[in-house]
Enzyme design. Structure first.
Site, PDB file in Angstrom:
ATOM      1  N   ASP A  63       0.835  -1.201   0.000  1.00  0.00           N
ATOM      2  CA  ASP A  63       0.000   0.000   0.000  1.00  0.00           C
ATOM      3  C   ASP A  63       0.868   1.248   0.000  1.00  0.00           C
ATOM      4  O   ASP A  63       1.885   1.321   0.699  1.00  0.00           O
ATOM      5  CB  ASP A  63      -0.897   0.019   1.234  1.00  0.00           C
ATOM      6  CG  ASP A  63      -1.670   1.328   1.336  1.00  0.00           C
ATOM      7  OD1 ASP A  63      -2.612   1.509   0.534  1.00  0.00           O
ATOM      8  OD2 ASP A  63      -1.309   2.173   2.176  1.00  0.00           O
ATOM      9  N   TYR A  68       2.755  10.057   0.357  1.00  0.00           N
ATOM     10  CA  TYR A  68       3.833   9.478   1.143  1.00  0.00           C
ATOM     11  C   TYR A  68       5.185   9.836   0.532  1.00  0.00           C
ATOM     12  O   TYR A  68       5.671   9.185  -0.400  1.00  0.00           O
ATOM     13  CB  TYR A  68       3.689   7.957   1.235  1.00  0.00           C
ATOM     14  CG  TYR A  68       2.407   7.476   1.866  1.00  0.00           C
ATOM     15  CD1 TYR A  68       1.621   8.311   2.647  1.00  0.00           C
ATOM     16  CD2 TYR A  68       1.969   6.165   1.682  1.00  0.00           C
ATOM     17  CE1 TYR A  68       0.447   7.870   3.231  1.00  0.00           C
ATOM     18  CE2 TYR A  68       0.799   5.712   2.267  1.00  0.00           C
ATOM     19  CZ  TYR A  68       0.038   6.567   3.034  1.00  0.00           C
ATOM     20  OH  TYR A  68      -1.127   6.122   3.595  1.00  0.00           O
ATOM     21  N   LYS A  94      -3.615   5.859  -3.644  1.00  0.00           N
ATOM     22  CA  LYS A  94      -4.681   6.780  -3.250  1.00  0.00           C
ATOM     23  C   LYS A  94      -4.734   7.987  -4.170  1.00  0.00           C
ATOM     24  O   LYS A  94      -3.761   8.293  -4.864  1.00  0.00           O
ATOM     25  CB  LYS A  94      -4.474   7.193  -1.789  1.00  0.00           C
ATOM     26  CG  LYS A  94      -4.346   5.979  -0.863  1.00  0.00           C
ATOM     27  CD  LYS A  94      -4.047   6.352   0.566  1.00  0.00           C
ATOM     28  CE  LYS A  94      -3.867   5.102   1.414  1.00  0.00           C
ATOM     29  NZ  LYS A  94      -2.577   4.444   1.181  1.00  0.00           N
ATOM     30  N   GLY A 243      -2.467   1.140  10.537  1.00  0.00           N
ATOM     31  CA  GLY A 243      -2.012   1.730  11.789  1.00  0.00           C
ATOM     32  C   GLY A 243      -2.242   0.827  12.988  1.00  0.00           C
ATOM     33  O   GLY A 243      -2.709   1.300  14.027  1.00  0.00           O
ATOM     34  N   ASN A 246      -1.144   2.007  16.348  1.00  0.00           N
ATOM     35  CA  ASN A 246      -1.584   3.364  16.693  1.00  0.00           C
ATOM     36  C   ASN A 246      -0.432   4.363  16.584  1.00  0.00           C
ATOM     37  O   ASN A 246      -0.099   5.061  17.527  1.00  0.00           O
ATOM     38  CB  ASN A 246      -2.229   3.416  18.080  1.00  0.00           C
ATOM     39  CG  ASN A 246      -3.608   2.776  18.089  1.00  0.00           C
ATOM     40  OD1 ASN A 246      -3.753   1.614  18.467  1.00  0.00           O
ATOM     41  ND2 ASN A 246      -4.609   3.523  17.653  1.00  0.00           N
ATOM     42  N   SER A 247       0.177   4.385  15.403  1.00  0.00           N
ATOM     43  CA  SER A 247       1.303   5.255  15.038  1.00  0.00           C
ATOM     44  C   SER A 247       2.447   5.185  16.046  1.00  0.00           C
ATOM     45  O   SER A 247       3.050   6.194  16.405  1.00  0.00           O
ATOM     46  CB  SER A 247       0.861   6.698  14.803  1.00  0.00           C
ATOM     47  OG  SER A 247       0.324   7.313  15.931  1.00  0.00           O
ATOM     48  N   GLY A 248       2.741   3.967  16.483  1.00  0.00           N
ATOM     49  CA  GLY A 248       3.939   3.730  17.297  1.00  0.00           C
ATOM     50  C   GLY A 248       3.687   3.437  18.756  1.00  0.00           C
ATOM     51  O   GLY A 248       4.582   2.969  19.461  1.00  0.00           O
TER      52      GLY A 248
END
Length: 346
Positions: A63, A68, A94, A243, A246-248
């Protein structure tokens, strides 16, 4: 190293026209934001090695998005996958932003990507969607993608402009994406967002094949996605659970990370995350293994999309996805109030 496992169970009926394109998604998918220099630079050769290492270990879906690294992630994926038969992997990208050259005199955008000389502007018009797809295909070195997602619509992103953006999404962007699907440029269409509400607004109004939801249906939280997940099952819309850390926050082996929802985690969030670590540590289980495997128990979830920036992170993710977890773990998490009582568990 064990290869990534086979497809997750999906609802049975075909539903929307492109739903079949989501049926071959693997349990674990490669998230391409980190190789677009998210938060820190990645050397070109290392990015290519990471993608190829993921493919060797059995990861078959990749993805990405123009956003990005302002095309960097897509270009690096295209380079890394160039020698692999196109039928041996699948892609999602996207639309919703166009990339422009940036004047050095302009302030660098505060979006987390360590890239200079480029900028991204929102464009949900018919022309913008078509131009975005054409550019993405060139960077990826392909004539089609399996999944095309409308990126970052919603009130959290657009604030007061949300009603106008939503109208344009329904009247212009999504119909254009449906045309591209009918032309074979993509196999399935949907949304790529990090909020539930906009999905609930779009799904009754426009038939989607897939929703990529980042950070809302995870081991750490399920409440802000419950309605969407139920609606996805009812409408036979596949969910790509992105995610998962949760972003790290739940990504490290030994302690909670310092970020949550793409921002510094506050003390209360870190304290709650620590409870996950304490409980899993008592059982000798890596929190990351539970975080990667948990979403797949939901009947709507087709794949977990995990951002990866190095071969070592690929090794870790594949190992975590294939680590046996005792059923009692989920009961303990429920009893501790760390999982919603009604949450589906492996």
């Amino acid at each position: 190293m064990t290869h990534a496992s086979a497809d997750a169970a999906l609802p049975h009926s075909t539903g929307t026209p492109g739903r079949e394109a989501t049926r071959q998604l693997p349990r674990l998918s490669f998230g391409g934001a980190p190789i677009g220099n998210l938060y820190a630079g990645v050397v070109e050769g290392d990015a290519v090695d990471t993608v190829q290492h993921a493919w060797r270990l059995g990861i078959r879906h990749f993805d990405t998005a123009p956003y990005y690294g302002y095309g960097l992630s897509e270009s690096r994926l295209g380079t890394a996958l160039a020698g692999i038969p196109r039928t041996d992997y699948s892609l999602s990208t996207k639309v919703g932003r166009l990339l422009l050259d940036a004047d050095d005199s302009q302030p660098a955008p505060d979006d987390g990507f360590a890239v200079s000389g480029r900028q991204a502007v929102f464009d949900y018009s018919r022309d913008g969607i078509q131009r975005s797809v054409e550019s993405s295909l060139r960077r990826l070195g392909t004539d089609h993608v399996e999944i095309l997602l409308l990126h970052d619509i919603g009130a959290l992103t657009h604030g007061a402009r949300h009603p106008a953006i939503l109208r344009q999404a329904l009247n212009e962007a999504l119909p254009t994406m449906a045309e591209l699907r009918s032309q074979g440029v993509c196999g399935a269409i949907g949304l790529g967002v990090n909020e539930q509400e906009v999905c609930l607004q779009v799904m009754p109004a426009f038939a989607l094949d897939v929703v990529m939801l980042a950070g809302r249906y995870t081991l750490f939280e399920q409440r802000d996605s419950a309605q969407l997940m139920a609606e996805a099952v009812q409408r036979n819309v596949a969910v790509m659970a992105a995610g998962p850390y949760n972003s790290g926050l739940l990504g490290a082996d030994d302690a909670p990370g310092s970020t949550y929802n793409y921002a510094p985690a506050d003390a209360a969030t870190r304290a709650r995350a620590q409870r996950f670590y304490d409980l899993c540590d008592r059982r000798g289980i890596a929190v990351g293994a539970a975080a990667l495997q948990f979403p797949l128990a939901h009947p709507a979830v087709a794949t977990v999309v995990c951002g990866l920036r190095s071969p070592a992170e690929v090794d870790s993710a594949v190992q975590r996805m294939n680590t046996p977890l005792p059923p009692a773990l989920w009961d303990e998490l429920r009893q501790a109030g760390l999982l919603d009582a009604s949450a589906n568990t492996p």
